[in-house]
Design a protein around this motif. Structure first.
Motif, PDB file in Angstrom:
ATOM      1  N   GLU A   2      32.864 -30.753  40.085  1.00 43.93           N
ATOM      2  CA  GLU A   2      31.783 -30.018  40.688  1.00 43.93           C
ATOM      3  C   GLU A   2      31.022 -29.240  39.620  1.00 43.93           C
ATOM      4  OE1 GLU A   2      33.252 -27.541  43.724  1.00 43.93           O
ATOM      5  OE2 GLU A   2      34.062 -29.161  44.940  1.00 43.93           O
ATOM      6  N   GLU A   3      29.674 -29.257  39.744  1.00 42.99           N
ATOM      7  CA  GLU A   3      28.851 -28.565  38.775  1.00 42.99           C
ATOM      8  C   GLU A   3      29.103 -27.063  38.791  1.00 42.99           C
ATOM      9  OE1 GLU A   3      26.545 -29.714  36.404  1.00 42.99           O
ATOM     10  OE2 GLU A   3      27.675 -31.512  36.803  1.00 42.99           O
ATOM     11  N   GLY A   4      29.605 -26.548  39.920  1.00 46.22           N
ATOM     12  CA  GLY A   4      29.802 -25.114  40.027  1.00 46.22           C
ATOM     13  C   GLY A   4      31.119 -24.627  39.454  1.00 46.22           C
ATOM     14  N   SER A   5      31.987 -25.546  39.021  1.00 47.15           N
ATOM     15  CA  SER A   5      33.281 -25.116  38.510  1.00 47.15           C
ATOM     16  C   SER A   5      33.136 -24.562  37.101  1.00 47.15           C
ATOM     17  CB  SER A   5      34.264 -26.293  38.509  1.00 47.15           C
ATOM     18  OG  SER A   5      33.807 -27.312  37.640  1.00 47.15           O
ATOM     19  N   SER A   6      34.048 -23.641  36.738  1.00 50.64           N
ATOM     20  CA  SER A   6      33.988 -23.047  35.403  1.00 50.64           C
ATOM     21  C   SER A   6      34.406 -24.071  34.358  1.00 50.64           C
ATOM     22  CB  SER A   6      34.906 -21.826  35.338  1.00 50.64           C
ATOM     23  OG  SER A   6      36.247 -22.210  35.567  1.00 50.64           O
ATOM     24  N   ALA A   7      33.998 -23.832  33.124  1.00 50.98           N
ATOM     25  CA  ALA A   7      34.313 -24.764  32.052  1.00 50.98           C
ATOM     26  C   ALA A   7      34.253 -24.030  30.731  1.00 50.98           C
ATOM     27  CB  ALA A   7      33.339 -25.941  32.054  1.00 50.98           C
ATOM     28  N   CYS A   8      34.936 -24.566  29.731  1.00 46.03           N
ATOM     29  CA  CYS A   8      34.883 -23.936  28.420  1.00 46.03           C
ATOM     30  C   CYS A   8      34.848 -24.982  27.328  1.00 46.03           C
ATOM     31  CB  CYS A   8      36.059 -22.984  28.209  1.00 46.03           C
ATOM     32  SG  CYS A   8      37.634 -23.813  27.929  1.00 46.03           S
ATOM     33  N   LEU A   9      34.363 -24.551  26.188  1.00 41.63           N
ATOM     34  CA  LEU A   9      34.351 -25.369  24.981  1.00 41.63           C
ATOM     35  C   LEU A   9      35.394 -24.807  24.027  1.00 41.63           C
ATOM     36  CD1 LEU A   9      33.078 -27.498  23.046  1.00 41.63           C
ATOM     37  CD2 LEU A   9      31.525 -25.666  22.290  1.00 41.63           C
ATOM     38  N   VAL A  10      36.285 -25.682  23.558  1.00 42.72           N
ATOM     39  CA  VAL A  10      37.293 -25.287  22.580  1.00 42.72           C
ATOM     40  C   VAL A  10      36.959 -25.963  21.257  1.00 42.72           C
ATOM     41  CG1 VAL A  10      39.746 -25.311  21.970  1.00 42.72           C
ATOM     42  CG2 VAL A  10      39.056 -25.077  24.366  1.00 42.72           C
ATOM     43  N   LEU A  11      36.728 -25.172  20.227  1.00 44.27           N
ATOM     44  CA  LEU A  11      36.463 -25.675  18.881  1.00 44.27           C
ATOM     45  C   LEU A  11      37.637 -25.319  17.991  1.00 44.27           C
ATOM     46  CD1 LEU A  11      32.752 -24.502  18.409  1.00 44.27           C
ATOM     47  CD2 LEU A  11      33.546 -26.741  19.184  1.00 44.27           C
TER      48      LEU A  11
END
Length: 318
Positions: A2-11
């Motif tokens: 779902e577009e509304g779910s949270s997300a993160c970028l891990v570098l």
């Protein structure tokens, strides 16, 4: 997804620890880019941990996948990542993870896998067996599985969370884990494993990473602590304290203070620092729009808290 779910970028990048000061300064440039994007919830910088984690890990958490995609498409972000690779001569490995709140635990394993299409059903059954086996091991806190996100990531991402490195190692070194891994080897085109060290314990480090020089201004921290501390203390005083008045004085005070500290640490401060993330991040000391508006909002909230407590006290006396 779902577009509304949270997300993160891990570098992550394997940079020698003695270059830490220089790496932190470049991390801050990435944070500045993230702060200009909508939906930023939290930033963390995890330093290498001997025998546990060799890389520096940067985590950028956003409230929606769409906002993360905007961040990923930022040209300045791309230029900074390219510069980091050139400067330190080491590849920056990136991973997108949905449900980013799953990372805020003592120790986490993030496994990204490209599943061969012909083994999709076998993989799903195999993953269920992994989840079932995990539940039997001490210290297991939970697991998550996210599907590939079109245009963002091609891999399936599995997240396992344990309360300590000791308990995680107990699972990773078990015969059952080895057997399951061996059986699933043929399902994947590529597998990447990331071990993220410890939980994020400081109240205010969430706003702009963990480096000490990124801490918010002390007067801002004091204002937010007061904003949360006052209603917590008053609620406990009005409703809980009468229930324990018969206890010994020392015991009562210890119990009350324990509740206050726990409420601040695990409930109030994480919520309020996220809500005032942008305000905390402005450390210019100038009368900027962000500083002015944020400060006025907190002062108004002080007044609201006082009036609400007064009203509740009047009800309590009747």
């Amino acid at each position: 997804m779902e577009e509304g779910s949270s997300a993160c970028l891990v570098l992550s990048q394997e940079v020698p620890k003695y270059l830490g000061d220089e790496y932190r300064s470049w991390h801050q440039k990435l944070v500045d880019v993230a702060l200009d994007c909508d939906g930023l919830l939290e930033v963390n910088l995890l330093e290498p941990v001997s025998n546990i984690q060799n890389e520096w890990v940067q985590i950028f958490q956003f409230d929606t996948v769409a906002h993360l995609e905007t961040f990923l498409g930022n040209n300045l972000l791309k230029d900074l990542i390219a510069f980091l690779e050139k400067k330190f001569s080491v590849e920056v490995v990136s991973q997108v993870i949905a449900g980013a709140d799953q990372l805020t635990v003592p120790v986490t394993i993030v496994i990204s896998k490209k599943v061969k299409p012909e083994f999709f059903r076998e993989y799903m059954q195999w993953q269920k067996e992994i989840d079932k086996a995990l539940k039997k091991y001490p210290g297991f806190l939970g697991a998550g599985l996210t599907k590939p996100i079109k245009g963002v990531q091609e891999e399936w991402v599995a997240i396992f969370r344990f309360d300590s490195n000791k308990h995680l190692d107990s699972w990773l070194n078990s015969d059952e884990h080895r057997r399951l891994v061996k059986r699933g080897e043929g399902f994947f085109e590529d597998v990447k494993i990331k071990r993220i060290g410890h939980g994020f314990e400081d109240w205010f480090s969430r706003a702009r990473g963990r480096a000490q020089d990124t801490a918010p201004s002390q007067w801002k921290m004091a204002m937010l602590i007061l904003l949360m501390l006052y209603p917590i203390v008053m609620v406990i005083t009005m409703w809980l304290l009468p229930l324990v008045e018969s206890w010994p004085f020392a015991t009562t005070n210890f119990f009350i203070n324990l509740l206050i500290v726990a409420s601040l640490t695990w409930v109030a401060m994480p919520l309020i620092t996220r809500a005032f993330n942008i305000w905390l991040s402005d450390k210019s000391g100038q009368l900027t729009k962000i500083n002015t508006i944020g400060t006025l909002i907190i002062i108004v909230l002080y007044g609201v808290s006082i009036m609400l407590v007064a009203w509740l006290s009047s009800l309590n006396l009747k």
